[in-house]
Structure formats: structure tokens, C-alpha cells
Write a protein that holds these residues in place. Structure first.
Motif, short mmCIF file in Angstrom:
data_model
loop_
_atom_site.label_atom_id
_atom_site.label_comp_id
_atom_site.label_asym_id
_atom_site.label_seq_id
_atom_site.Cartn_x
_atom_site.Cartn_y
_atom_site.Cartn_z
N MET A 41 0.83 -1.21 0.00
CA MET A 41 0.00 0.00 0.00
C MET A 41 0.86 1.25 0.00
O MET A 41 0.48 2.27 -0.59
CB MET A 41 -0.96 -0.01 1.19
N GLY A 42 2.01 1.18 0.64
CA GLY A 42 2.93 2.31 0.60
C GLY A 42 3.35 2.61 -0.84
O GLY A 42 3.42 3.77 -1.25
N ILE A 43 3.61 1.56 -1.60
CA ILE A 43 3.97 1.75 -3.00
C ILE A 43 2.82 2.39 -3.77
O ILE A 43 3.02 3.34 -4.53
CB ILE A 43 4.38 0.39 -3.63
N VAL A 44 1.62 1.88 -3.56
CA VAL A 44 0.45 2.43 -4.27
C VAL A 44 0.26 3.90 -3.92
O VAL A 44 0.12 4.75 -4.81
CB VAL A 44 -0.83 1.62 -3.96
N VAL A 45 0.28 4.22 -2.63
CA VAL A 45 -0.01 5.60 -2.22
C VAL A 45 1.13 6.55 -2.60
O VAL A 45 0.90 7.60 -3.19
CB VAL A 45 -0.33 5.67 -0.71
#
Length: 167
Positions: A41-45
Motif C-alpha cells: 500500500m505504501g507503493i500504491v499511495v
């Protein structure tokens, strides 16, 4: 926690437990089950969300019409995928908590994630209406609502890191 939230938490946990039990049976490394959700999710955000936000603003503000058109097209293509990945990640986050046998609804991380999905969903609806038929105030609202949603997602990430470090 109120009776209604306790009932909702129990229902969600009961619903997700069979899936969580399956993933527990795979004996995945603890690092993957504990930090997989925040890493993805860190990558996505950070990467996708930042690009979607930046391209949206470049589409609004670029003095070069060709660059503005390209930025708007990029934003229009990627924003729905970003929303989809965030919704998928949300369900993965719930599953991660159930796998770790932690309460779902008791952290600010859950509530900021829920709010972010709601705000991003609202923003998607605004764009799907073609900004109410091209109304400038809706286009401007969309830009600021999207920026606020990205800010909320960064706060959400900080709260998630705090949650992850707590267990």
C-alpha cells in the motif's frame, strides 16, 4: 466501543476468519504477513497516488496545452486503478488484522482508511458525472478533494506504521 460497532466487528471477523485461517495455514514468513500490506500500500499511495495527484494538477495548471492534455489523460487512466488498488489493499488490511487476531475497528488506521475510500469514491463519482456536465466548481472541488484524500492517505500510512509497530 458501542454495541453496533462491536456487532459489526464480530461480523467482519467471522466473515474473514476462514480466509485468514487459509492464509495462516500457508505458514508464510511472519515478515510477509506483518509488513506485506503496508509495503504494497505504501507503493500504491506514495508512487501511484503521487503521480495521479501530480498529473491531475499538471492537467489543470500547465500553460502548455499539449502537456495539460497528456497530464489529464494520464490522470484519467491511472486514477481508477489507484482507487481499485486502494480498495483491494483495504480488504487486505482487514484480512491482515484478522490473521494477526487483532480487533479490526479499534484503530484510527481503520477509520482513516474507511474515510479515504469514501472520499476517493465521492471524487470518482464527481468525475464520472463529467463534473456535472462541465461545471467549473465541480472540477475545482475534484482537484481539492483529491488532494485532501492523498493527504489523508499519508496520515493513514503514519497511523498504519504506528499500528504495525504496536504488535
Amino acid at each position: 466501543m458501542s454495541f453496533e460497532l462491536t456487532t459489526l466487528q464480530e461480523a467482519l471477523t467471522t466473515y474473514l476468519e476462514p480466509v485468514a485461517a487459509y492464509f495462516r495455514s500457508l505458514n508464510l514468513p511472519e515478515f510477509v504477513t506483518h509488513w506485506g500490506h503496508p509495503l504494497m500500500m505504501g507503493i500504491v499511495v506514495v508512487f501511484m497516488g503521487s503521480y495521479v495527484g501530480l498529473s491531475g494538477w499538471q492537467g489543470r495548471l500547465s500553460p502548455d496545452p499539449d502537456q495539460a492534455q497528456k497530464s489529464r489523460a494520464d490522470h484519467k487512466k491511472l486514477a481508477p486503478f489507484m482507487f481499485l488498488f486502494i480498495v483491494m489493499g483495504y480488504s487486505g488490511g482487514l484480512l491482515s488484522l484478522v490473521m494477526a487476531q487483532h480487533p479490526i475497528l479499534e484503530s484510527p488506521h481503520f477509520w482513516t482508511g474507511s474515510a479515504a475510500i469514501g472520499v476517493l469514491g465521492l471524487n470518482g463519482v464527481i468525475s464520472l458525472t463529467k463534473f456535472g456536465g462541465g461545471q467549473a466548481w465541480l472540477r475545482t472541488s475534484h482537484a481539492y478533494i483529491g488532494s485532501a484524500a492523498l493527504g489523508l492517505l499519508f496520515v493513514h500510512g503514519v497511523l498504519g506504521l504506528k499500528l504495525g509497530l504496536s504488535f
